[in-house]
Scaffold this motif. Structure first.
Motif, mmCIF file in Angstrom:
data_model
loop_
_atom_site.group_PDB
_atom_site.id
_atom_site.type_symbol
_atom_site.label_atom_id
_atom_site.label_comp_id
_atom_site.label_asym_id
_atom_site.label_seq_id
_atom_site.Cartn_x
_atom_site.Cartn_y
_atom_site.Cartn_z
ATOM 1 N N ARG A 138 -10.978 18.183 -20.244
ATOM 2 C CA ARG A 138 -10.564 18.845 -21.479
ATOM 3 C C ARG A 138 -10.885 20.336 -21.475
ATOM 4 N N LYS A 139 -11.728 20.765 -20.551
ATOM 5 C CA LYS A 139 -12.022 22.191 -20.446
ATOM 6 C C LYS A 139 -11.481 22.718 -19.126
ATOM 7 N N SER A 140 -11.321 24.012 -19.042
ATOM 8 C CA SER A 140 -10.795 24.607 -17.818
ATOM 9 C C SER A 140 -11.783 24.420 -16.677
ATOM 10 N N THR A 141 -11.241 24.246 -15.464
ATOM 11 C CA THR A 141 -12.023 23.790 -14.319
ATOM 12 C C THR A 141 -11.665 24.607 -13.087
ATOM 13 N N VAL A 142 -12.674 24.948 -12.288
ATOM 14 C CA VAL A 142 -12.460 25.697 -11.042
ATOM 15 C C VAL A 142 -12.778 24.805 -9.854
ATOM 16 N N VAL A 143 -11.856 24.761 -8.893
ATOM 17 C CA VAL A 143 -12.021 24.006 -7.649
ATOM 18 C C VAL A 143 -12.128 25.001 -6.497
ATOM 19 N N THR A 144 -13.184 24.862 -5.699
ATOM 20 C CA THR A 144 -13.428 25.785 -4.591
ATOM 21 C C THR A 144 -13.696 25.000 -3.311
ATOM 22 N N PHE A 145 -13.210 25.517 -2.200
ATOM 23 C CA PHE A 145 -13.390 24.874 -0.895
ATOM 24 C C PHE A 145 -14.405 25.671 -0.083
ATOM 25 N N ILE A 146 -15.344 24.965 0.540
ATOM 26 C CA ILE A 146 -16.423 25.609 1.275
ATOM 27 C C ILE A 146 -16.252 25.351 2.769
#
Length: 249
Positions: A34-42
């Protein structure tokens, strides 16, 4: 925070996805937030950048999901005793993720023309609704202003590290309601077929980086040849620190 402690914190935050079912489930989970989400690749390159860029470390640790990208992080997991699961590299994960996004407005920010336009055509041919796209050389506030106006459900960033991670956090802060922001590196260049993918067998055994190096030696030799040596050295130091900490506790 000490650099090695910061990197250790990033390693611990990497989500271990054990199989395809867990991967598909995590995609659905991300899209239902329901909230904005950040996806990051390591990957190994990201780890190297963290030793010289405190702002990048902060942006990575502020991401909501961290996924393993590449054989370097698999090696790190084995050395420091951390389960890593599937290789969740963005080049494979993002097209799969977008298959779940047909009902959402999508925005692409990154790379240069004509590659970004070709990536948009790829998306449209796969029944995605791309409502806006910009190259990756704008001021950060331009992306924020455009995103606030468009209010998309999904934003894919393809600006490279560490710029895209900085932009992703600013976008999330400006878009509090259910927008998924994915840091995609060279994803648009691959979708536009600017860069060829390695053969499947090389990807399967973690050697796609070797293939990319042979195709772009001038651009990538420092990242892979020098960078990999730094990565392994720092990994050895981190392992030693972990061992000493556990021995003294």
């Amino acid at each position: 925070m000490d650099k090695f402690d910061a990197v250790s914190s990033v390693y611990r935050r990497i989500k271990c996805i054990k199989n395809d079912s867990e991967r598909d489930a995590i995609i659905k989970e991300i899209l239902q937030k329901r909230k904005s989400t950040v996806v990051t690749f390591i990957n190994a390159h990201a780890i190297n950048l963290m030793y010289d860029d405190e702002g990048f470390v902060a942006d990575v640790l502020n991401s909501d999901y961290l996924f393993r990208d590449g054989v370097g992080i698999k090696v790190a997991g084995a050395v420091i005793g951390m389960p890593v699961g599937l290789n969740m590299n963005g080049t494979d994960f993002i097209p799969l993720f977008l298959k779940y996004c047909h009902l959402k407005k999508v925005v692409f920010y990154g790379t240069a023309e004509p590659h970004i336009s070709k990536a948009v055509k790829w998306a449209e041919s796969n029944r995605l609704t791309v409502v806006n796209y910009l190259d990756g050389f704008q001021d950060e506030q331009v992306y924020v202003s455009n995103a606030v106006m468009e209010r998309p459900g999904v934003i894919i960033l393809g600006m490279g590290m560490p710029i895209q991670e900085s932009v992703s956090i600013k976008l999330r802060n400006a878009l509090p309601l259910n927008t998924v922001i994915v840091n995609g590196g060279a994803i648009f260049d691959f979708l536009a077929e600017r860069y060829p993918r390695a053969p499947v067998w090389m990807r399967a055994i973690g050697l796609e980086w070797v293939y990319r190096l042979t195709k772009e030696p001038q651009r990538l030799w420092r990242r892979y040849m020098v960078g990999n040596l730094f990565f392994l050295y720092r990994l050895a130091v981190l392992k030693l620190r972990i061992y000493r900490t556990s021995a003294n506790s």
